[in-house]
Design a protein around this motif. Structure first.
Motif, mmCIF file in Angstrom:
data_model
loop_
_atom_site.group_PDB
_atom_site.id
_atom_site.type_symbol
_atom_site.label_atom_id
_atom_site.label_comp_id
_atom_site.label_asym_id
_atom_site.label_seq_id
_atom_site.Cartn_x
_atom_site.Cartn_y
_atom_site.Cartn_z
ATOM 1 N N HIS A 295 57.267 19.057 46.667
ATOM 2 C CA HIS A 295 57.957 20.345 46.809
ATOM 3 C C HIS A 295 56.971 21.501 46.802
ATOM 4 C CE1 HIS A 295 57.751 19.624 42.384
ATOM 5 N NE2 HIS A 295 57.394 20.903 42.372
ATOM 6 N N HIS B 116 52.822 27.146 44.109
ATOM 7 C CA HIS B 116 52.169 25.842 44.065
ATOM 8 C C HIS B 116 52.752 24.860 45.061
ATOM 9 C CE1 HIS B 116 55.444 24.683 41.096
ATOM 10 N NE2 HIS B 116 55.317 23.509 41.685
ATOM 11 N N TYR C 238 49.248 20.900 36.431
ATOM 12 C CA TYR C 238 48.912 21.866 37.477
ATOM 13 C C TYR C 238 47.419 22.165 37.425
ATOM 14 C CZ TYR C 238 53.910 23.018 37.654
ATOM 15 O OH TYR C 238 55.271 22.964 37.786
ATOM 16 N N GLU D 49 49.982 20.686 41.991
ATOM 17 C CA GLU D 49 50.590 19.962 40.868
ATOM 18 C C GLU D 49 50.580 18.458 41.138
ATOM 19 O OE1 GLU D 49 54.824 20.632 40.587
ATOM 20 O OE2 GLU D 49 54.982 19.813 38.573
#
Ligand SMILES: [Fe+2]
Length: 320
Positions: free
Chosen positions: A163, A220, A261, A271
């Motif tokens: 994601h 991220h 992370y 991450e």
């Protein structure tokens, strides 16, 4: 559409993040960071394409630019039979825009409420259609320890993009756009601070998420690894390569994944993620609005002060 590919009945929605595209001042720095992270960056003309080991898909592209770091555009995968429905939606809401000059120009183009160009392209579904399986754990022989010797730990190589988390100045506005135009579905939220969205046709708990900031940006990218050991070993791998800032090891509440992370050279993060919740195409996830103190992590080190700093627009004051 592959007959094996699940889809939610009656839903017109993007099925995957097809590619995220951003620019940084120095491509060589990007190559060093993502190679150390365990990805396989490939030079294609003037850009770097980000691959994961053993997977044919290109998840991201990095271009050389003059800003500290900038999200250029985001490409979503859609099913071929949904093209005309998406075109109608884009026209009805007057959201169409020109193809991004760094793109291949294919597909449908529109802007999200932050002005970020989005590409909708017919492509294979690369988001998971089942929960990611952990690596098999070898059972040690009697009298033998289960942990490997430190010198025997193999390089961590993420399997796939899970994601992306973006900054936005207006989370509810972005949430409306994502659900009404892109057909994403809300998984969980915390007030107007953060919202997590999954694909209607089955994906991880979040395909994309949006956190409140003063301006847009990419916070991220998250990459699936095979075990919690790989989350920890990935952190070690990055420390050894000189990338020792970040946050982890910990466990998220929303999404449930174990995380670490790593801060990248531009102040955002990559991450390592393991065991994130999966939401199947035929499951109606019970949406909830969680208190901020119950939304970020179950356990882990204290959150670093700069964890939610938007480095793409560093001159204005943070609102988070
Ligand atoms: Fe994440």
């Amino acid at each position: 559409m592959n007959s094996e590919t699940p889809r939610r009945a009656g839903a017109i929605g993007v099925h995957s993040v097809h590619r995220f595209v951003f620019s940084v001042p120095d491509l060589e720095e990007a190559r060093r960071f993502y190679t150390a992270f365990g990805l396989e960056p490939r030079q294609v003309g003037e850009r770097l394409d980000l691959y994961t080991a053993g997977h044919p898909h290109c998840w991201g592209s990095v271009h050389a630019g003059d800003a500290p770091k900038r999200l250029e555009y985001l490409s979503y995968g859609i099913h071929a039979e949904d093209v005309s429905a998406f075109r109608d939606r884009i026209d009805r809401h007057s959201l169409g825009c020109a193809a991004h000059p760094l793109s291949d120009g294919a597909g449908l183009w529109l802007r999200n409420p932050d002005g970020t160009p989005l590409q909708l392209v017919v492509a294979p579904k690369v988001s998971p259609s089942a929960k990611s399986r952990p690596a098999a754990r070898p059972s040690p022989a009697p009298g033998q320890g289960a942990a490997p010797a430190r010198s025997q730990v193999r390089m961590v190589r993420p399997r796939a993009l899970s994601h992306l988390l973006f900054f936005t100045a207006d989370v509810p506005r972005m949430l409306r756009f994502c659900t009404e135009i892109l057909g994403l579905r809300l998984s969980d939220r915390s007030q107007d601070i953060i919202a997590f969205l999954h694909g209607a046709h089955g994906s991880d708990h979040h395909l994309v998420a949006f956190a409140k900031s003063h301006a847009p940006g990419l916070h991220h990218s998250s990459w699936t690894v095979a075990s919690i050991d790989e989350v920890g070993s990935g952190a070690e791998q990055m420390r050894a390569a000189g990338f020792d800032r970040g946050w982890g090891l910990g466990r998220h509440v929303l999404g449930s994944n174990y995380f670490h992370y790593v801060r990248d050279p531009w102040g955002s993060f990559a991450e390592y993620s393991f065991d994130i919740d999966f939401i199947a195409h035929d499951v109606d996830w019970p949406v909830a609005d969680h208190a901020p103190e119950d939304s970020l992590y179950v356990w882990g080190p204290a959150v670093p002060e700069d964890f939610i700093t938007n480095h793409e627009q560093p001159h204005a004051k943070e609102t988070t």
